[in-house]
Write a protein that holds these residues in place. Structure first.
Motif, PDB file in Angstrom:
ATOM      1  N   ALA A 115      -2.781  -3.396   9.977  1.00 59.39           N
ATOM      2  CA  ALA A 115      -3.917  -3.825   9.166  1.00 59.39           C
ATOM      3  C   ALA A 115      -4.208  -2.727   8.152  1.00 59.39           C
ATOM      4  O   ALA A 115      -4.293  -1.546   8.501  1.00 59.39           O
ATOM      5  N   VAL A 116      -4.265  -3.111   6.885  1.00 66.34           N
ATOM      6  CA  VAL A 116      -4.429  -2.105   5.828  1.00 66.34           C
ATOM      7  C   VAL A 116      -5.532  -2.525   4.876  1.00 66.34           C
ATOM      8  O   VAL A 116      -5.987  -3.667   4.886  1.00 66.34           O
ATOM      9  N   THR A 117      -5.936  -1.581   4.030  1.00 59.96           N
ATOM     10  CA  THR A 117      -6.860  -1.892   2.937  1.00 59.96           C
ATOM     11  C   THR A 117      -6.132  -1.634   1.627  1.00 59.96           C
ATOM     12  O   THR A 117      -5.616  -0.529   1.408  1.00 59.96           O
ATOM     13  N   ILE A 118      -6.074  -2.643   0.747  1.00 60.19           N
ATOM     14  CA  ILE A 118      -5.428  -2.443  -0.557  1.00 60.19           C
ATOM     15  C   ILE A 118      -6.419  -1.740  -1.480  1.00 60.19           C
ATOM     16  O   ILE A 118      -7.530  -2.226  -1.704  1.00 60.19           O
ATOM     17  N   LEU A 119      -6.011  -0.561  -1.971  1.00 59.95           N
ATOM     18  CA  LEU A 119      -6.910   0.236  -2.805  1.00 59.95           C
ATOM     19  C   LEU A 119      -6.673   0.017  -4.280  1.00 59.95           C
ATOM     20  O   LEU A 119      -7.594   0.018  -5.087  1.00 59.95           O
ATOM     21  N   ALA A 120      -5.397  -0.168  -4.640  1.00 61.37           N
ATOM     22  CA  ALA A 120      -5.078  -0.275  -6.061  1.00 61.37           C
ATOM     23  C   ALA A 120      -3.791  -1.051  -6.215  1.00 61.37           C
ATOM     24  O   ALA A 120      -2.992  -1.150  -5.279  1.00 61.37           O
ATOM     25  N   LEU A 121      -3.617  -1.585  -7.432  1.00 66.62           N
ATOM     26  CA  LEU A 121      -2.439  -2.392  -7.692  1.00 66.62           C
ATOM     27  C   LEU A 121      -1.929  -2.051  -9.090  1.00 66.62           C
ATOM     28  O   LEU A 121      -2.691  -2.031 -10.063  1.00 66.62           O
ATOM     29  N   GLU A 122      -0.643  -1.755  -9.176  1.00 66.56           N
ATOM     30  CA  GLU A 122      -0.011  -1.596 -10.484  1.00 66.56           C
ATOM     31  C   GLU A 122       0.859  -2.810 -10.695  1.00 66.56           C
ATOM     32  O   GLU A 122       1.749  -3.068  -9.892  1.00 66.56           O
ATOM     33  N   ASN A 123       0.605  -3.518 -11.760  1.00 63.05           N
ATOM     34  CA  ASN A 123       1.407  -4.699 -12.048  1.00 63.05           C
ATOM     35  C   ASN A 123       2.438  -4.338 -13.106  1.00 63.05           C
ATOM     36  O   ASN A 123       2.108  -4.082 -14.259  1.00 63.05           O
ATOM     37  N   LEU A 124       3.704  -4.260 -12.703  1.00 65.91           N
ATOM     38  CA  LEU A 124       4.750  -3.866 -13.637  1.00 65.91           C
ATOM     39  C   LEU A 124       5.529  -5.073 -14.126  1.00 65.91           C
ATOM     40  O   LEU A 124       6.658  -4.947 -14.582  1.00 65.91           O
ATOM     41  N   GLY A 125       4.958  -6.258 -13.980  1.00 64.96           N
ATOM     42  CA  GLY A 125       5.645  -7.456 -14.431  1.00 64.96           C
ATOM     43  C   GLY A 125       6.552  -7.974 -13.344  1.00 64.96           C
ATOM     44  O   GLY A 125       6.159  -8.792 -12.525  1.00 64.96           O
ATOM     45  N   ALA A 126       7.787  -7.457 -13.307  1.00 65.84           N
ATOM     46  CA  ALA A 126       8.732  -7.938 -12.312  1.00 65.84           C
ATOM     47  C   ALA A 126       8.347  -7.478 -10.917  1.00 65.84           C
ATOM     48  O   ALA A 126       8.699  -8.102  -9.931  1.00 65.84           O
ATOM     49  N   GLU A 127       7.650  -6.366 -10.837  1.00 67.24           N
ATOM     50  CA  GLU A 127       7.301  -5.879  -9.508  1.00 67.24           C
ATOM     51  C   GLU A 127       5.825  -5.486  -9.456  1.00 67.24           C
ATOM     52  O   GLU A 127       5.211  -5.175 -10.464  1.00 67.24           O
ATOM     53  N   LEU A 128       5.325  -5.507  -8.211  1.00 69.04           N
ATOM     54  CA  LEU A 128       3.939  -5.121  -7.981  1.00 69.04           C
ATOM     55  C   LEU A 128       3.960  -3.933  -7.043  1.00 69.04           C
ATOM     56  O   LEU A 128       4.657  -3.927  -6.038  1.00 69.04           O
ATOM     57  N   VAL A 129       3.196  -2.896  -7.393  1.00 75.01           N
ATOM     58  CA  VAL A 129       3.134  -1.740  -6.512  1.00 75.01           C
ATOM     59  C   VAL A 129       1.697  -1.594  -6.028  1.00 75.01           C
ATOM     60  O   VAL A 129       0.778  -1.447  -6.826  1.00 75.01           O
ATOM     61  N   TYR A 130       1.534  -1.672  -4.691  1.00 75.74           N
ATOM     62  CA  TYR A 130       0.205  -1.558  -4.087  1.00 75.74           C
ATOM     63  C   TYR A 130       0.057  -0.180  -3.484  1.00 75.74           C
ATOM     64  O   TYR A 130       1.011   0.417  -2.978  1.00 75.74           O
ATOM     65  N   ARG A 131      -1.173   0.319  -3.588  1.00 79.69           N
ATOM     66  CA  ARG A 131      -1.508   1.532  -2.829  1.00 79.69           C
ATOM     67  C   ARG A 131      -2.443   1.069  -1.722  1.00 79.69           C
ATOM     68  O   ARG A 131      -3.493   0.486  -2.016  1.00 79.69           O
ATOM     69  N   LEU A 168      -7.697  -6.848  -3.997  1.00 76.11           N
ATOM     70  CA  LEU A 168      -7.942  -5.614  -3.274  1.00 76.11           C
ATOM     71  C   LEU A 168      -8.715  -5.943  -2.001  1.00 76.11           C
ATOM     72  O   LEU A 168      -9.360  -6.984  -1.909  1.00 76.11           O
ATOM     73  N   GLY A 169      -8.613  -5.077  -1.031  1.00 77.69           N
ATOM     74  CA  GLY A 169      -9.356  -5.326   0.208  1.00 77.69           C
ATOM     75  C   GLY A 169      -8.408  -5.417   1.383  1.00 77.69           C
ATOM     76  O   GLY A 169      -7.281  -4.911   1.333  1.00 77.69           O
ATOM     77  N   HIS A 170      -8.879  -6.063   2.429  1.00 79.98           N
ATOM     78  CA  HIS A 170      -8.108  -6.092   3.669  1.00 79.98           C
ATOM     79  C   HIS A 170      -6.855  -6.940   3.554  1.00 79.98           C
ATOM     80  O   HIS A 170      -6.832  -7.940   2.860  1.00 79.98           O
ATOM     81  N   ALA A 171      -5.818  -6.518   4.252  1.00 78.27           N
ATOM     82  CA  ALA A 171      -4.566  -7.278   4.299  1.00 78.27           C
ATOM     83  C   ALA A 171      -3.802  -6.836   5.531  1.00 78.27           C
ATOM     84  O   ALA A 171      -4.126  -5.819   6.153  1.00 78.27           O
ATOM     85  N   VAL A 172      -2.802  -7.635   5.893  1.00 80.68           N
ATOM     86  CA  VAL A 172      -1.959  -7.262   7.040  1.00 80.68           C
ATOM     87  C   VAL A 172      -0.530  -7.192   6.539  1.00 80.68           C
ATOM     88  O   VAL A 172      -0.074  -8.080   5.813  1.00 80.68           O
ATOM     89  N   VAL A 173       0.158  -6.114   6.882  1.00 81.90           N
ATOM     90  CA  VAL A 173       1.554  -5.966   6.444  1.00 81.90           C
ATOM     91  C   VAL A 173       2.461  -5.838   7.655  1.00 81.90           C
ATOM     92  O   VAL A 173       2.007  -5.510   8.760  1.00 81.90           O
ATOM     93  N   ARG A 174       3.734  -6.131   7.428  1.00 84.97           N
ATOM     94  CA  ARG A 174       4.711  -6.032   8.516  1.00 84.97           C
ATOM     95  C   ARG A 174       5.843  -5.096   8.116  1.00 84.97           C
ATOM     96  O   ARG A 174       6.274  -5.077   6.957  1.00 84.97           O
ATOM     97  N   VAL A 175       6.313  -4.355   9.101  1.00 83.34           N
ATOM     98  CA  VAL A 175       7.456  -3.458   8.902  1.00 83.34           C
ATOM     99  C   VAL A 175       8.456  -3.729  10.002  1.00 83.34           C
ATOM    100  O   VAL A 175       8.078  -3.825  11.176  1.00 83.34           O
ATOM    101  N   GLU A 176       9.732  -3.900   9.619  1.00 78.68           N
ATOM    102  CA  GLU A 176      10.755  -4.074  10.648  1.00 78.68           C
ATOM    103  C   GLU A 176      11.159  -2.715  11.185  1.00 78.68           C
ATOM    104  O   GLU A 176      11.325  -1.761  10.431  1.00 78.68           O
ATOM    105  N   SER A 177      11.323  -2.636  12.509  1.00 76.24           N
ATOM    106  CA  SER A 177      11.621  -1.328  13.106  1.00 76.24           C
ATOM    107  C   SER A 177      12.949  -0.774  12.605  1.00 76.24           C
ATOM    108  O   SER A 177      13.134   0.441  12.516  1.00 76.24           O
ATOM    109  N   THR A 178      13.882  -1.642  12.209  1.00 73.90           N
ATOM    110  CA  THR A 178      15.172  -1.133  11.698  1.00 73.90           C
ATOM    111  C   THR A 178      15.010  -0.487  10.331  1.00 73.90           C
ATOM    112  O   THR A 178      15.911   0.191   9.855  1.00 73.90           O
ATOM    113  N   ASP A 179      13.871  -0.703   9.701  1.00 71.42           N
ATOM    114  CA  ASP A 179      13.643  -0.093   8.392  1.00 71.42           C
ATOM    115  C   ASP A 179      12.934   1.248   8.499  1.00 71.42           C
ATOM    116  O   ASP A 179      12.623   1.881   7.496  1.00 71.42           O
TER     117      ASP A 179
END
Lengths: 312, 293, 360
Positions: free
Chosen positions: C286-302, C323-334
């Motif tokens: 569970a994370v909080t999105i603080l900022a977002l850079e929109n680079l067109g083809a890609e989005l970079v979240y902090r 911005l705000g609360h979100a849930v992210v997933r990470v694969e253990s192989t990564d």
């Protein structure tokens, strides 16, 4: 294009940089002991030659100064001795006293100080506004007028001493300090150099100052001059040395001793017709020593001032 | 109010440059014209001026001694400029390295340049004395014939050149040195990778890269050589047998010793034309071959 | 073909040690890129291969021959300098010809070679010009032609593209790759730009502090960074490297022995798809999105984790999240593991389980 790639470029006599037949890098001297000793020997010889040349240079350039100082402290018989004597037994000031007896050096030294100081001051007052205007203003005829300034740099001053003398005679300026100062305070060279410096000051800085309601005078005094200090010192050093040493103009633009400077006075000691010029050398030291002291104190700055002007 | 300010601002630059321009005009531009005027008059500085047309020039060019004066001037120029440039370049190459020794030698070789030429002349008169001067004492000590440095008409002009070279070679060397040091190092590295020999590097990179400086120095030295006066007046007075009488010295002597102002002005005109001519020819001949960045 | 070997190379300037001891083998025919931050010793290494700098210790060989006492011009290498080092006093033709002339190549052959190369790089129309009349791209070509005309077995390039504008740089990258293919020579290329390194090199030598951090092919460098420095040098934004505990106690308990740090690349983190439950091997955070850079083809979240540490997340082709609360997933192989010395730990396969982290 062919895509055959040769082994490492062959700088051998056969020379061709391509083609598979070319030989690889030729083996360089194998690092056995003999060539190493030869290389070491070569290095020692080179260092030795360097030292010899260095000593020679010192003898050539400093030798004559030493000879002047030596003679100034010698008696006539010491100076005349054969083989020459490279040292003095006792420091005597007789020659200096004699020199002062013959020529009123105080008077001439004062003139030198007045003329040199006046030229420095006048140059500062004349050059700074002119260079500022040429660097920072757009005005009609600017480029033509600046061309005139540059053209005066090309005129050898010594070619026009005669008409200036006639002019001074008519205006009654002969034998005044002013006559030896005026022609040199508008130095085209100084204006050129300072203009270059002023032009390098970023426009935004001036604009910011104007937005702050700074007058032109304030801009010159508070922004331009501090930034141009190194250039002003450069011009000042060159002017100081040039004016202090000048012989020609104080000689040709004067008819009495009233305004004459040291360089005109010192050679007069030659008229004494000594057998050995011990008194002449003593008098000469008065001219040489002050400037040599300045040089020793500000050697780096003076050298860079003079060489900078050469590199443009 | 606003209008007045605007007008002010437009006049301001002229006000700032006026003093400088007035002085330059009075002391450089006007005298050139005035000198030309004087050259067609006969005048002894006191009495009235008398118009003589090209009489002064006619006299000048029929005077057999004047050819000698021009010859002296040109020979002096040729010797002085070539010696200063050759020794200046060699000295610069020798000094072109880091370290206290090089820095010390730079100071030593530059020192003569800050000393008055009058002082230098007085010292060399003493060193070059025929009988008791150090130079001849050294020559006889190693078993050589003494030289009439300032008394032999064959040698005197060369002796003056020597003094001038001694004084200015350090300055020239240091100017060349700073040009040498401003050559980017990567050019030599590229040349190393191109397998260039030391001589090739010197000829194809060093010399072309410093050619603007060399070009400039030759011009400065040429113009300077025409103005050589102090050495002549202090050391030889134009002698022996007029062997060191140059144009500038003739102007001085005719004007201030013989009070023939018109005649002197005519010589000055010749000198001015000569300087101008050489400068223009020099630019024509070499400017295209010099590499400017 | 010329393999380049550096054995035990050290380099100091006075007291200042730039390279302590370096061993490096550059395969014949490879496009090897020396990359690293400024001052890492990459340029010095290249210059030592060229012979422009002498190593303080060690020995270098090119094509099996020791070159320690061989002058740069005889090493069979050509170099393209960062500022091209074009001789300003020579025409384009003379510039290209200079090396051949010094190697005493006959005039006719020289002429032929120069024209051939000029044709290849497209400089034929400029041969008579002075270099200062050329554009930046043309000057670059002169520098290349000057190196190519000698047909060296080794091309050394010191940031050759850094003075070009972005568009031209991209174009030249492709040209250099093609050139390498065509010539088959060994290329040694120095750059501080990881993108340049990754896109051009067949082998990347990543340096820092005068030491080689990793030498590998681009894919391996990306997939298996040897240490934290390597992991964070490649990729934009760089790999997230966090304390082992940052992903919660469960992940920490699965960490291999000795692991102090875990790393995960921003592009390997996904936002949780609520329609699909987490599968074994996936960790939910569970994370909080603080900022977002929109680079067109890609989005970079902090984003911020519950323990306050920060993550970067890079997503492609998605709609920007608020911005705000979100849930992210990470694969253990990564997840990459590093020990206390920031060295990689060869990771065991983690028997995964669904994990929930209580949101703060």
């Amino acid at each position: 294009m062919t895509t055959t790639i040769a082994p490492p470029a062959p700088p051998t006599a056969s020379g061709s940089p391509h083609g598979a037949a070319a030989s690889p890098v030729p083996p360089t001297t194998p690092s056995t002991a003999a060539p190493k000793i030869a290389a070491l020997l070569g290095k020692v010889v080179r260092i030795f030659a360097r030292i010899i040349v260095s000593i020679l240079l010192v003898l050539v350039f400093a030798g004559p100064f030493y000879w002047m100082v030596l003679t100034a402290f010698q008696t006539a018989s010491e100076a005349l001795s054969i083989p020459p004597q490279f040292w003095v037994d006792a420091v005597r000031w007789d020659n200096f006293i004699a020199a002062f007896d013959r020529v009123n050096f105080g008077h001439f030294a004062l003139n030198s100080v007045i003329v040199t100081g006046g030229t420095l001051l006048g140059q500062f007052l004349i050059i700074v506004p002119a260079a500022y205007a040429f660097a920072r203003f757009q005005f009609k005829g600017r480029d033509v007028l600046f061309g005139v300034v540059l053209a005066t740099m090309m005129i050898p001053g010594q070619l026009i001493f005669l008409p200036v003398f006639a002019m001074y005679a008519k205006m009654g300026l002969l034998n005044t300090h002013l006559s030896l100062i005026l022609p040199f305070i508008a130095s085209g060279f100084g204006i050129f150099l300072l203009r270059q410096t002023f032009m390098r000051v970023p426009d935004s800085l001036i604009e910011a100052a104007r937005l702050d309601h700074a007058s032109e005078f304030t801009i010159i005094r508070r922004i331009m001059l501090p930034l141009a200090k190194p250039t002003i010192v450069t011009i000042g050093l060159i002017t100081f040395i040039g004016t202090w040493n000048n012989y020609f103009f104080p000689l040709v633009w004067t008819t009495t001793d009233a305004a004459r400077t040291l360089p005109v006075a010192v050679p007069r000691l030659e008229a004494l017709d000594e057998i050995a010029p011990t008194i002449v050398m003593a008098g000469n030291m008065l001219l040489v020593v002050p400037i040599l002291i300045v040089f020793l104190l500000a050697r780096r700055h003076i050298i860079s001032a003079f060489t900078y002007t050469g590199v443009k | 109010m606003k209008n007045a300010l605007l007008r002010d601002r437009r006049l301001l630059p002229y006000a700032l440059i006026a003093p400088a321009l007035v002085i330059l005009a009075v002391f450089y531009l006007y005298p050139i014209g005035y000198n030309a005027v004087l050259s067609v008059f006969s005048w002894d500085l006191r009495g009235p001026m008398k118009f003589v047309g090209f009489g002064n020039f006619a006299e000048l060019f029929t005077d057999p001694d004047f050819g000698k004066v021009i010859q002296n001037t040109l020979v002096y120029m040729g010797m002085e400029v070539s010696l200063v440039m050759i020794f200046g370049l060699i000295l610069a190459l020798f000094l072109n390295r880091q370290g206290w020794l090089s820095e010390f030698l730079q100071g030593v070789s530059f020192a003569p340049n800050v000393i008055a030429l009058v002082s230098v002349s007085l010292i060399f008169v003493w060193l070059m004395d025929d009988d008791i001067g150090l130079f001849n004492q050294i020559l006889s000590a190693v078993g050589l014939e003494p030289v009439g440095w300032l008394s032999d008409p064959q040698v005197a002009l060369f002796s003056l050149v020597l003094v001038s070279v001694w004084k200015s070679v350090g300055l020239n060397a240091l100017i060349i040195l700073s040009a040498l040091q401003s050559i980017p190092r990567y050019l030599f590295e590229a040349a190393d990778l191109d397998n260039a020999s030391a001589w090739t590097r010197f000829r194809r990179i060093t010399i072309p890269m410093i050619s603007p400086t060399l070009f400039f120095l030759v011009l400065v030295n040429v113009i300077g050589s025409f103005q050589a006066f102090d050495t002549i007046n202090v050391m030889t007075q134009g002698g022996p047998q007029s062997s060191t009488n140059t144009l500038i010295f003739s102007v001085y002597r005719e004007g201030f010793e013989y009070y023939r102002v018109g005649y002197a002005a005519a010589i000055a005109v010749v000198l001015m034309v000569l300087v101008g001519l050489i400068t223009v020819l020099y630019f024509r001949a070499f400017q295209k071959r010099v590499h400017y960045r | 073909m010329s393999q380049i070997e550096l054995r035990n190379i050290g380099k100091s300037y006075g007291d200042k040690e730039i390279i302590p001891s370096l061993d490096l083998t550059i395969e014949a025919g490879s496009f090897s890129v020396l990359v690293g931050p400024s001052g890492c010793g990459k340029s010095t290494t290249l210059r030592m291969i060229a012979g422009l700098e002498k190593p303080t210790t060690g020995t270098i060989s090119i094509g099996g021959k020791t070159v320690d006492d061989v002058t740069p011009g005889r090493r069979g290498v050509a170099m393209v300098f960062q500022n091209y080092a074009i001789y300003p006093t020579m025409t384009v033709e003379e510039n290209i010809e200079f090396g051949l002339r010094n190697n005493k190549v006959p005039k006719a052959e020289r002429r032929e070679l120069v024209h051939e190369i000029a044709e290849t790089v497209g400089l034929t129309a400029h041969l008579r010009k002075n270099p200062d009349a050329l554009s930046g791209g043309e000057r670059q070509r002169v520098a290349l032609a000057r190196a190519m005309v000698k047909k060296p077995a080794v091309f050394l390039m010191d940031e050759p593209l850094s003075n070009l504008d972005a568009k031209l740089r991209q174009h030249m990258r492709i040209e250099l790759i093609e050139l390498h293919e065509r010539l088959g020579a060994t290329f040694v290329y120095v750059t501080h730009d990881q993108v340049e390194a990754m896109s051009m090199g067949t082998s990347i030598v990543l340096m820092d502090g005068g030491r080689i951090q990793q030498q590998a092919a681009p894919t391996e460098l990306y997939a298996k960074p040897h240490n934290v420095f390597t992991s964070r040098f490649i990729g934009t934004p760089p790999m997230n490297v966090l304390r082992v505990g940052s992903f919660g106690a469960d992940v920490a308990s699965d960490a291999p022995a000795g692991a102090e740090w875990l790393g995960v690349r921003p592009e390997r983190i996904t936002f949780a798809d609520t329609s699909r439950p987490a599968v074994p091997g996936e960790t939910e955070l569970a994370v909080t999105i603080l900022a977002l850079e929109n680079l067109g083809a890609e989005l970079v979240y902090r984003v911020e984790l519950p323990d306050g540490s920060r993550l970067a997340i890079k997503r492609f082709d998605e709609i920007a999240r608020p911005l705000g609360h979100a849930v992210v997933r990470v694969e253990s192989t990564d997840i990459h593991w590093f020990d206390a010395n920031e060295e990689r730990i060869a990771e065991p396969a983690i028997p995964g389980a669904v994990r929930e982290v209580v949101s703060a």
